[in-house]
Design an enzyme around this catalytic site. Structure first.
Site: not given
Length: 321
Positions: A19, A42, A110-112, A139, A143, A168, A182, A190, A205
């Site tokens: 945004g 709002l 989202s691509s998911c 999620y 979407k 992403n 993410h 890290r 990970w």
């Protein structure tokens, strides 16, 4: 053109990474009447408040960038919040926009949304053809519902509500929470902390083998505005009433290992990378087919290496140094 630039545009979710990038891009193009509302002004989860906001403001266009987002850990840990809050926000904003007579709206997904084992690269038409990735299914379903909300108001009421599905994203304004972020912001943090402490190794990970596509957030903002400025005829050349969303990607993907190495380089960390195979990998590959967007005359401008350097600079500029 002056009339075009003077339209009142409401950007929902202006404090988020996407945004805020959309607001930056609109301002850079000369749009002067951009409306935003912080959460204390709002609450998008409050249906009555959202309806009142739309009824009391003369809004010409809406960018619906507000969403509850997070990485694998956050999606796995808070599935109820992820499906509930995203469903409610998109339903409130899209329905209230329609009730207030807003003709143009852009919904960011989202691509998911695509099946876990979708053929690569993923075309828009593979939506709802297979099972979703379990770690972020709530999620993703929210979407998908947003896409179908837009399609339904278009079909029934003749609205011009469009949907874009980004790959992403990363860049300024990202969430650097050590557990809920993410992969790129998590690794930036890290590696930065490991560099400061002089750690000899950093754990990453998963196996490092899944492949992911990334897009710099300012490119996403530019694509969003590009899509919204297309004439209805131009838009309808590449979408259908039952498949009205388009992908927004960079066109290439890298393994998580390659991404981690690029981030370490951008941060200046010179230690070893160790991959924790006890952690989930998520989908094996997620590359989007963005040929429809390319046909509309848009291409990304920020290469991954340069984008990661910008992202690290933004991380330091946000006080994380």
């Amino acid at each position: 053109m002056a009339d075009h630039l003077s339209q009142t545009i409401f950007v929902a979710g202006h404090r988020g990474m996407v945004g805020s990038a959309i607001v930056r891009h609109l301002k850079s193009l000369g749009y002067s009447n951009i409306m935003t509302a912080a959460r204390d002004e709002l609450n998008l989860l409050d249906q009555a408040a959202v309806q009142h906001y739309f009824q009391t403001h003369q809004i010409d266009q809406v960018y619906l960038a507000a969403a509850k987002v997070g990485g694998i850990h956050a999606n796995n840990t808070y599935p109820a919040e992820f499906i509930y809050e995203n469903l409610v926000v998109e339903a409130n904003v899209i329905h209230s926009a329609h009730q207030a007579g807003v003709q143009k709206l852009l919904f960011l997904g989202s691509s998911c949304i695509y099946p876990r084992m979708a053929p690569q690269p993923m075309k828009e038409e593979v939506l709802l053809t297979g099972a979703l990735e379990p770690t972020n299914e709530p999620y993703a379903i929210a979407k998908i519902a947003g896409i179908k909300l837009c399609e339904s108001y278009n079909r029934q009421y003749g609205r011009d509500y469009r949907s874009v599905m980004p790959t992403n994203l990363y860049g300024p304004g990202d969430n650097y929470h050590p557990e809920n972020s993410h992969v790129i912001p998590a690794l930036i943090r890290r590696f930065h902390e490991a560099k400061l402490k002089g750690d000899a190794e950093v754990w990453v990970w998963g196996s490092g083998t899944p492949r992911r596509e990334f897009l710099y957030v300012d490119d996403m903002a530019a694509a969003s505005v590009h899509v919204m400025t297309l004439l209805p005829g131009q838009w309808q050349e590449v979408v259908t009433p039952m498949c009205s969303h388009i992908n927004v990607g960079s066109g290439s993907d890298q393994s998580i290992r390659e991404i981690a190495e690029l981030i370490a380089q951008a941060v200046g960390y010179t230690g070893d990378l160790v991959f924790d195979t006890s952690k989930p990998d998520g989908a094996p590959r997620k590359l989007m087919d963005s040929t429809k967007l390319s046909a509309m005359g848009w291409q990304p401008q920020v290469a991954l290496g340069a984008g990661l350097k910008h992202a690290y600079e933004a991380f330091l500029g946000a006080g994380h140094g």
